[in-house]
Write a protein that holds these residues in place. Structure first.
Motif, PDB file in Angstrom:
ATOM      1  N   ASP A 105      27.538  40.291  40.827  1.00 13.24           N
ATOM      2  CA  ASP A 105      27.393  41.652  41.339  1.00 13.24           C
ATOM      3  C   ASP A 105      27.676  42.658  40.207  1.00 13.24           C
ATOM      4  O   ASP A 105      28.830  42.935  39.871  1.00 13.24           O
ATOM      5  CB  ASP A 105      28.357  41.873  42.509  1.00 13.24           C
ATOM      6  CG  ASP A 105      28.201  43.254  43.132  1.00 13.24           C
ATOM      7  OD1 ASP A 105      27.246  43.960  42.754  1.00 13.24           O
ATOM      8  OD2 ASP A 105      29.027  43.622  43.988  1.00 13.24           O
ATOM      9  N   LEU A 106      26.629  43.180  39.617  1.00  9.50           N
ATOM     10  CA  LEU A 106      26.769  44.107  38.486  1.00  9.50           C
ATOM     11  C   LEU A 106      27.067  45.529  38.931  1.00  9.50           C
ATOM     12  O   LEU A 106      27.400  46.395  38.106  1.00  9.50           O
ATOM     13  CB  LEU A 106      25.487  44.094  37.646  1.00  9.50           C
ATOM     14  CG  LEU A 106      25.089  42.732  37.055  1.00  9.50           C
ATOM     15  CD1 LEU A 106      23.793  42.865  36.277  1.00  9.50           C
ATOM     16  CD2 LEU A 106      26.197  42.171  36.167  1.00  9.50           C
ATOM     17  N   SER A 107      26.945  45.788  40.235  1.00  9.92           N
ATOM     18  CA  SER A 107      27.183  47.152  40.727  1.00  9.92           C
ATOM     19  C   SER A 107      28.672  47.497  40.750  1.00  9.92           C
ATOM     20  O   SER A 107      29.030  48.669  40.771  1.00  9.92           O
ATOM     21  CB  SER A 107      26.601  47.308  42.132  1.00  9.92           C
ATOM     22  OG  SER A 107      27.264  46.443  43.053  1.00  9.92           O
ATOM     23  N   LYS A 108      29.517  46.482  40.735  1.00 12.21           N
ATOM     24  CA  LYS A 108      30.960  46.715  40.773  1.00 12.21           C
ATOM     25  C   LYS A 108      31.557  46.414  39.399  1.00 12.21           C
ATOM     26  O   LYS A 108      31.410  45.321  38.872  1.00 12.21           O
ATOM     27  CB  LYS A 108      31.620  45.821  41.835  1.00 12.21           C
ATOM     28  CG  LYS A 108      33.111  46.050  41.953  1.00 12.21           C
ATOM     29  CD  LYS A 108      33.721  45.173  43.038  1.00 12.21           C
ATOM     30  CE  LYS A 108      35.219  45.410  43.130  1.00 12.21           C
ATOM     31  NZ  LYS A 108      35.850  44.545  44.168  1.00 12.21           N
ATOM     32  N   VAL A 109      32.234  47.413  38.826  1.00  9.97           N
ATOM     33  CA  VAL A 109      32.858  47.235  37.518  1.00  9.97           C
ATOM     34  C   VAL A 109      34.119  46.386  37.677  1.00  9.97           C
ATOM     35  O   VAL A 109      34.957  46.659  38.536  1.00  9.97           O
ATOM     36  CB  VAL A 109      33.207  48.596  36.887  1.00  9.97           C
ATOM     37  CG1 VAL A 109      33.877  48.397  35.533  1.00  9.97           C
ATOM     38  CG2 VAL A 109      31.962  49.459  36.759  1.00  9.97           C
ATOM     39  N   GLU A 113      40.065  40.439  36.140  1.00  9.55           N
ATOM     40  CA  GLU A 113      39.349  40.086  37.375  1.00  9.55           C
ATOM     41  C   GLU A 113      38.247  39.067  37.100  1.00  9.55           C
ATOM     42  O   GLU A 113      38.043  38.133  37.887  1.00  9.55           O
ATOM     43  CB  GLU A 113      38.767  41.349  38.010  1.00  9.55           C
ATOM     44  CG  GLU A 113      39.801  42.258  38.647  1.00  9.55           C
ATOM     45  CD  GLU A 113      39.226  43.580  39.118  1.00  9.55           C
ATOM     46  OE1 GLU A 113      39.818  44.210  40.009  1.00  9.55           O
ATOM     47  OE2 GLU A 113      38.169  44.000  38.588  1.00  9.55           O
ATOM     48  N   ILE A 114      37.547  39.230  35.979  1.00  5.20           N
ATOM     49  CA  ILE A 114      36.490  38.270  35.619  1.00  5.20           C
ATOM     50  C   ILE A 114      37.097  36.902  35.340  1.00  5.20           C
ATOM     51  O   ILE A 114      36.566  35.868  35.768  1.00  5.20           O
ATOM     52  CB  ILE A 114      35.708  38.782  34.393  1.00  5.20           C
ATOM     53  CG1 ILE A 114      34.934  40.058  34.763  1.00  5.20           C
ATOM     54  CG2 ILE A 114      34.760  37.714  33.865  1.00  5.20           C
ATOM     55  CD1 ILE A 114      34.280  40.741  33.579  1.00  5.20           C
TER      56      ILE A 114
END
Length: 652
Positions: free
Chosen positions: A231-235, A240-241
């Motif tokens: 999901d690239l929409s959420k920074v 977290e990654i």
């Protein structure tokens, strides 16, 4: 045509330029450990260490440990207590990452002994670290005490028991409690939380040998974490990654282990191998139980597929085995490997190693787990009581607010009537008052129904607590059947009667109309019957007289009384009448006048031996009774009589 020699020089020049550029870029990247060292403020160092996810990527944990030791020595020499605390916590975390849990918790406990001098942030880090260490060391009673302190300090809202229940083998109970506590708090948009939830549910099911259902949950968890990562929409932050990729690695390993339980070894291998790679990539420098378990699972799969050379390759992998279960499994796999390649001498060698380990795990381990389970059940019971008290306070608060609201409505209504209206207003007020009375009656009816519903809920809670204690009693019974030691069996039976004594309290409470007190005459009679069913033998006729008519006690006093009586009656049945004397008598007297009460217990058995005072005072039963009597703010008195023994004490 171009000069070939010129082309060669041009290529050499280009390579040299690229190397120089690479060196410049690499020199621009600051080493994490160096950046830690270059941070001047100790608080910034502390935040940087705990906020850096892959801190062991370039330097090992031992490099960090050497650096932190130097800082700690300098802080000790300068007497900087704040710096000492922070560096010692960092030191404890590094030992935890290395899997040296005893050293880690020892360092953290040094700070815990002087916790009054810690600020709130350090206290939370310290308690969380001690909690995690106790979980790894299987010190569940101490873990519960730390969690209680975290709740009292407001670090956590409530105490969770499901992970500890699972560690003690009660996986279904753990899963049920986990679902009740966690599922309601997860938002549908929280993809990472949903992935973590389904992975934990699947893990409980896998431990309970429900592999097919567990596999469905693991695949659901994998779907959620894949969507979250893509999901690239959420920074997302670097931490977290890392946590999401680490969770993905753990989930894939669990999928592989579920396939193994289903004997699907070829399907298991790619998941397990991918899991090991992901965890090692995103958990650099830290000890991981999942890596150990997945490597052993890969070796097991290759053995089952008769890929013996590949299995031996994984068994020869340098794994740090901390847990006894991992050591036993590796020895078992090695024995299986050597048996398959017909090297029976080595096969027998590893089987003997497991036999020695099994011999070292005696009934004391079982007794310890039983004791831990009983302690956790007690904490769970205390937690349930606290919830009941909170619900009572909430009911009282709601009732007070409703009464205050009614009073305000009445005052405003009456003031408006007398201000704006005259005689006609009086008539109107009369009609309104009738309507208001009906409204009050309806509200009163609603309140009464609510109180009935709350009483039902309280009874249901007591019922559930009784059922939980019965489950503990059943577990003790099962353990008794699997135990050969006579001493262990007796200890388990004694524990079972104590649990039954507490369960009987909650049974009486939910059977009573009044949930605040217990009628002691009926409770003592039921307790005697329960103990008698365990210890009474053929021809063993003991006359028990109970004088407690009209005495009522609250639950905080009834439980110590129940446990004291359980000990006394059990001892009388076991020891006081060795020859099955038909004239055996037990007299129980309980009286309460106002704030003061008196308890007396006598039997006409063989009494206490002359040289028994030291043994009696050191026995578990007497020590337990002394503690229980202390809870009642009194002192246990023991008198030797001409016909038996007498126990008595006053209480408030």
């Amino acid at each position: 045509m171009a000069n070939p020699l010129g082309k060669i020089f041009y290529v050499i020049f280009l390579i040299a330029s690229l190397q120089g550029l690479a060196q410049e870029l690499s020199s621009g990247e600051v080493n994490i450990l160096k950046k830690f060292e270059n941070t001047s403020d100790i608080s910034e160092k502390f935040s940087f260490f705990f906020g850096t996810p892959n801190r062991y990527g370039e330097n090992s944990a031992y490099d960090w440990l050497d650096t932190v030791n130097d800082y700690l020595n300098n802080a000790s020499q300068s007497g900087d207590s704040a710096a000492i605390q922070k560096f010692q916590l960092i030191q404890s975390q590094i030992y935890f990452d290395l899997g040296d849990y005893e050293k880690s918790v020892a360092l953290a406990n040094e700070l815990y002994a002087d916790k009054a001098k810690l600020d709130g942030g350090l206290t939370e880090v310290m308690l969380n670290l001690i909690d995690e260490n106790y979980a790894q060391l299987e010190l569940y009673e101490k873990q519960i005490e730390i969690r209680q302190e975290k709740r009292d300090l407001g670090i956590t809202e409530n105490i969770a028991f499901y992970d500890i229940y699972s560690n003690l083998g009660m996986h279904r109970r753990a899963m049920r409690d986990y679902i009740m506590d966690v599922k309601k708090n997860i938002d549908d948009s929280d993809l990472y939380g949903l992935a973590e939830y389904h992975n934990n549910v699947g893990r409980y099911l896998l431990l309970d040998k429900s592999a097919s259902v567990a596999l469905k949950n693991f695949k659901t968890a994998k779907g959620y974490v894949d969507v979250y990562l893509n999901d690239l929409s959420k920074v997302k932050t670097e931490k977290e990654i890392q946590e999401a990729n680490l969770l993905k690695g753990i989930v894939e390993g669990n999928i592989g282990k579920a396939h193994i339980l289903l004997r699907q070894y070829e399907e298991a291998l790619p998941y397990l191998e991918n899991s090991v790679g992901i965890i090692q990539e995103y958990n650099i420098g830290r000890y991981s139980n999942d890596v150990v378990e997945n490597n052993l699972a890969i070796a097991e799969s290759h053995l089952q597929l008769e890929n013996f050379a590949k299995a031996k390759e994984y068994l020869d992998t340098d794994l740090t085995l901390i847990k006894t279960d991992h050591i036993i499994k590796k020895n078992k796999l090695l024995a299986s490997y050597y048996d398959n390649v017909e090297d029976y001498r080595n096969a027998v060698y590893y089987l003997k190693k497991n036999a020695k380990i099994a011999d070292s795990i005696d009934t004391n381990d079982t007794s310890l787990k039983t004791q831990q389970l009983a302690t956790i059940a007690r904490f769970d019971l205390d937690n349930s009581r606290r919830m009941i008290d909170e619900q009572k306070l909430e009911m009282e608060r709601a009732r007070s607010e409703m009464q205050a609201k009614d009073e305000r409505i009445n005052l405003v209504f009456i003031s408006l009537i007398f201000t704006l209206l005259g005689f006609a207003g009086l008539v109107y007020a009369y009609l309104k008052s009738i309507k208001n009375q009906r409204l009050i009656a309806e509200q009163k009816h609603i309140i009464e129904n609510s109180l009935v519903e709350k009483d039902s809920l309280l009874k249901e809670i007591h019922h559930r607590v009784k059922n939980n204690l019965q489950m503990v009693s059943s577990l003790l019974s099962l353990q008794t059947k699997n135990t050969r030691s006579k001493a262990a069996i007796e200890a388990l039976e004694e524990g079972k009667t104590r649990v039954k004594a507490m369960a009987l309290i909650h049974q009486k409470l939910y059977q009573n109309d009044d949930l605040s007190v217990i009628e002691m005459q009926g409770y003592i009679e039921s307790l005697i019957n329960s103990v008698q069913s365990v210890f009474k033998k053929g021809g063993h006729n003991i006359n028990v007289t109970i004088d407690a008519e009209g005495v009522e006690l609250d639950i905080d006093r009834a439980i110590p009384f129940g446990l004291i009586l359980n000990e006394l009656v059990s001892n009388s049945f076991k020891y006081a009448f060795p020859e099955d004397d038909d004239n055996g008598k037990i007299y129980i007297h309980l009286r309460k006048n106002g704030e003061h009460g008196f308890f007396e217990y006598t039997d006409n058995g063989i009494g206490l031996p002359d040289d028994s005072e030291e043994r009696v005072n050191s026995s578990m039963g007497i020590r337990l009774m002394n503690r229980l009597v202390n809870q009642l703010q009194s002192t246990l008195n023991i008198d030797k009589t001409s016909e038996g023994v007498r126990f008595w004490f006053n209480f408030k």
